[in-house]
Write a protein that holds these residues in place. Structure first.
Motif, short mmCIF file in Angstrom:
data_model
loop_
_atom_site.label_atom_id
_atom_site.label_comp_id
_atom_site.label_asym_id
_atom_site.label_seq_id
_atom_site.Cartn_x
_atom_site.Cartn_y
_atom_site.Cartn_z
N THR A 134 0.82 -1.21 0.00
CA THR A 134 0.00 0.00 0.00
C THR A 134 0.86 1.26 0.00
N PHE A 135 0.54 2.16 -0.92
CA PHE A 135 1.21 3.46 -1.05
C PHE A 135 0.13 4.53 -1.06
N ARG A 136 0.55 5.79 -1.09
CA ARG A 136 -0.42 6.88 -1.21
C ARG A 136 0.10 7.92 -2.18
N SER A 137 -0.81 8.56 -2.92
CA SER A 137 -0.41 9.59 -3.87
C SER A 137 -0.80 10.98 -3.39
N GLY A 138 -1.41 11.08 -2.20
CA GLY A 138 -1.80 12.36 -1.64
C GLY A 138 -1.13 12.61 -0.30
N ARG A 139 -1.57 13.65 0.38
CA ARG A 139 -0.98 13.98 1.67
C ARG A 139 -1.74 13.25 2.77
N GLN A 140 -1.23 13.31 3.99
CA GLN A 140 -1.94 12.74 5.12
C GLN A 140 -2.18 13.80 6.18
N SER A 141 -3.07 13.50 7.11
CA SER A 141 -3.53 14.49 8.08
C SER A 141 -2.39 15.13 8.87
N TYR A 142 -1.39 14.33 9.23
CA TYR A 142 -0.28 14.86 10.02
C TYR A 142 0.40 16.01 9.28
N GLN A 143 0.51 15.90 7.97
CA GLN A 143 1.15 16.97 7.19
C GLN A 143 0.32 18.24 7.22
N ASP A 144 -1.00 18.10 7.30
CA ASP A 144 -1.86 19.28 7.47
C ASP A 144 -1.55 19.97 8.79
N VAL A 145 -1.47 19.18 9.85
CA VAL A 145 -1.30 19.75 11.18
C VAL A 145 0.08 20.39 11.34
N VAL A 146 1.09 19.76 10.79
CA VAL A 146 2.43 20.35 10.86
C VAL A 146 2.45 21.69 10.14
N THR A 147 1.72 21.77 9.03
CA THR A 147 1.64 23.04 8.31
C THR A 147 0.96 24.10 9.16
N ALA A 148 -0.08 23.69 9.89
CA ALA A 148 -0.75 24.63 10.79
C ALA A 148 0.22 25.13 11.86
N LYS A 149 1.04 24.24 12.37
CA LYS A 149 2.02 24.61 13.40
C LYS A 149 2.96 25.71 12.92
N SER A 150 3.26 25.69 11.64
CA SER A 150 4.24 26.63 11.10
C SER A 150 3.80 28.08 11.23
N PHE A 151 2.51 28.31 11.47
CA PHE A 151 2.02 29.68 11.59
C PHE A 151 2.42 30.35 12.90
#
Length: 401
Positions: free
Chosen positions: A154-171
């Motif tokens: 199993t692989f994925r071609s999109g992002r995952q939720s953790y990457q969303d949250v890390v991006t939020a942290k960057s603010f």
């Protein structure tokens, strides 16, 4: 989208390992469109995704992206080493049971590659089927973190939720000592977002609390008052559904948007009008929007998709096609070789450099801070900052199977 937040969001954090020099080299996907073929027989690829149902708009973007990506990765031929990529599309309507039935049917008909999964619940049911039958599965827009490390097939071609949250942290920079409030609806969606913020932002030193509203709520003034009283450094908003316009209007009218940093996820373009007058006062984490990147793949995708405007999930379909071409070019009909060819592979996608982490198959990729200008249906998005794949990488997880 999995996350929708409000102004000061936080989160923290992966290294990439290569299987071989060829697997880790970052290059044009067209470079892989030869070799590994097995005669002239077509390569059967089954795409099981949402053509109807609640996530049909996501599915439409995914399939447009896939077709554009296949054209790009095969130099317009639709073939790898002389073999036609024969694509069969099946509608799961977002129903895991329908997806599992379709996957089994496709496998029975000789498909060794499956892709799609617009919904997280679908991906989590199809992944075990892939492992049991030893076929390659490339999940699509499904954002659940559980797809990463699900099994070696199993692989994925999109992002995952953790990457969303890390991006939020960057603010908000260093979250140590900061106060973060999660505003979300009661239910699984709100639970998942609150847990993610506590794990990532709270784990980095912030104090995380929540204000939760019933899904049936229509008056949001009491909740706005609770948020104001909490005096957060960051308000992370995770919201879905038809009450979003009223919720954002209330937060704006009650002064919440000007009293703290409010961060939320930027969903598909059609949803932007729901922000109303609040749109220009919110900080957005973004997986993708038109203009976020200017790569050769992005230009190729824009030239192929309907209307010439890219949206949230076009990159997911595009990357899936690139991964299919890589797998066939290097593995032929041998699924084990396909898996090895994808592990550790870096390639240039719509968003920029993408790397499939060998250890757990996480897809490391750029993520974006964004802002909106204009109003209503005339909103335009601009990238304020781009996070690299390493900066937004989720922690490595043990492969489960």
């Amino acid at each position: 989208m999995t996350v929708r937040t409000t102004r000061r969001a936080v989160l923290a954090a992966a290294t990439m390992m290569a299987a071989a020099v060829a697997a880790t080299a970052c290059g044009s996907p067209q470079d892989t469109a030869s070799g590994g073929g097995d005669g002239a027989a077509p390569v059967k690829v089954g795409l099981v995704y949402s053509q109807s149902g609640a996530l049909a708009s996501y599915g439409k973007q995914y399939i447009e992206g896939f077709r554009a990506g296949l054209d790009f990765a095969t130099d317009g031929t639709g073939k790898v080493d002389g073999r036609t990529i024969e694509v069969t599309e099946v509608d799961d309507a977002g129903d895991p049971a329908k997806a599992v039935s379709a996957a089994k049917d496709l496998i029975g008909k000789g498909h060794k590659i499956l892709a799609g999964s617009t919904a997280s619940g679908v991906a989590l049911q199809v992944a075990p089927i892939a492992a049991q039958n030893k076929v390659l599965f490339i999940s699509g827009p499904a954002a659940t973190d559980a797809v990463t490390g699900a099994n070696r097939y199993t692989f994925r071609s999109g992002r995952q939720s953790y990457q969303d949250v890390v991006t939020a942290k960057s603010f908000i920079g260093d979250p140590a000592g900061k106060k973060v409030v999660v505003f979300a609806q009661d239910g699984a969606f709100g639970d998942a977002n609150e847990a993610a913020v506590k794990a990532v932002i709270g784990g980095a030193g912030a104090t995380v609390s929540s204000v939760r509203a019933p899904a049936s709520a229509t008056d949001f003034t009491p909740f706005a008052s609770q948020i104001t009283a909490a005096k957060p450094d960051l308000l992370f908003v995770a919201w879905a559904g038809t009450t979003a316009p009223a919720m954002w209007q209330t937060l704006d009218q009650q002064g919440v948007l000007t009293s703290t940093t409010v961060v939320t996820g930027l969903d598909i373009r059609a949803s932007w009008a729901t922000f109303g007058a609040a749109g220009t006062k919110i900080s957005f984490l973004s997986h993708y929007f038109d203009g976020a990147s200017d790569t050769e793949a992005a230009k190729a995708a824009k030239a192929k998709v309907q209307g010439g405007t890219l949206d949230l999930f076009h990159p997911d379909g595009f990357a899936a096609a690139q991964m299919v071409v890589r797998a066939v070019a290097e593995g032929g009909d041998d699924v084990e070789k396909m898996v090895t060819a994808l592990e550790g592979w870096s390639f240039d996608g719509v968003k920029g450099k993408m790397t499939i982490r060998k250890e757990d198959h996480a897809l490391l990729q750029p993520m974006y801070q964004a802002s909106l200008a204009g109003s209503g249906t005339a909103f335009t998005a601009t990238a304020q900052k781009s996070l690299t794949g390493d900066e937004s990488a989720p922690p490595v997880v043990a492969m489960k199977g």
